[in-house]
Design an enzyme around this catalytic site. Structure first.
Site, short mmCIF file in Angstrom:
data_model
loop_
_atom_site.label_atom_id
_atom_site.label_comp_id
_atom_site.label_asym_id
_atom_site.label_seq_id
_atom_site.Cartn_x
_atom_site.Cartn_y
_atom_site.Cartn_z
CB CYS A 95 -1.20 -0.11 1.11
SG CYS A 95 -2.54 0.96 0.88
CG HIS A 185 -3.49 -3.36 2.91
ND1 HIS A 185 -2.41 -2.77 3.94
CD2 HIS A 185 -4.27 -2.26 2.38
CE1 HIS A 185 -2.95 -1.27 3.83
NE2 HIS A 185 -3.61 -1.02 2.82
CD GLU A 187 -0.75 -5.21 5.41
OE1 GLU A 187 -1.07 -3.75 5.62
OE2 GLU A 187 -0.80 -5.61 4.28
#
Length: 235
Positions: A95, A185, A187
């Protein structure tokens, strides 16, 4: 063994941190990273990176900041990243980290002309991914979690786009053999995205119906998550 470094460029809103931890916690969890192997450098807080040769790899987090703000800590990180790439350090950005890396290497970053891209969305690999060592065995389409307003508008010289979404043509970028980044993302798991949708719906009550509809379609994204894990395992 040298540690690898997480360049923390921001953090999640308080309500998200209370439920799921901060951005670095998410990277540690979803990347299955041993905290003892990592040094976290909080750049907006003024913490300083050592020179790249002190690390065996680097991850760059997301942020609520915008790359085009040219904040001093961000511009200093861009210089560090240029040096690190030149020295052959393995790097993964997500990002804001994706955009910062492109900016550091000569690409153009700005607001996406179609506005914010948000939700659990389909990612499509481009033909160039067939020859990429990290992606050649990935399915041609998979889902990833996204929240971003800015994007990479123009690739740095020599960089290759490896995946796109319906809105953004630069979802995965390969810069060097050991340097890549994702606009999505890896994560963020499904519960994190679910909480983000609640948070944004409260911030923008006039668009609450839209965000709650997106929320119903949020999910875990194991394929995109595996990209982060494979980078970490390769260090």
């Amino acid at each position: 063994m040298k540690p690898f470094v997480i360049l923390q460029t921001g953090d999640a809103p308080d309500v998200i941190r209370q439920q799921h931890g901060g951005f670095t916690d998410m990277f540690l969890q979803q990347g299955e990273i041993n905290p003892a192997s990592v040094v976290i450098v909080n750049l907006p807080a003024g913490e300083q990176l050592l020179s790249p040769e002190h690390y065996r790899g680097a991850i760059i987090t997301g942020s609520a900041a915008m790359v085009t703000e040219l904040l001093p800590w961000s511009e200093q990180a861009a210089v560090w990243l240029r040096d690190a790439v030149g020295m052959g350090l393995p790097i993964f950005g997500a990002c804001y980290g994706h955009q910062l890396l492109a900016h550091a290497l000569g690409g153009e970053v700005g607001y996406h002309p179609q506005g914010m891209e948000i939700g659990t969305l389909e990612i499509e690999l481009l033909p160039e991914a067939k020859n990429d060592p990290a992606l050649q065995y990935y399915p041609p389409r998979f889902y990833a979690n996204l929240i971003h307003s800015q994007t990479v508008l123009r690739l740095p010289e020599g960089a290759v786009a490896l995946a796109r979404s319906a809105q953004d043509p630069h979802q995965i970028i390969r810069y060097r053999d050991n340097v890549m980044s994702t606009q999505f993302h890896p994560e963020f798991n499904g519960p994190v995205m679910h909480s983000y949708m609640s948070w944004i719906a409260e911030l923008e009550p006039e668009h609450q119906t839209k965000y709650l509809d997106i929320q119903r379609r949020t999910s875990n994204t194991p394929v995109s998550q595996s990209l982060l894990r494979e980078f970490v395992n390769g260090l």
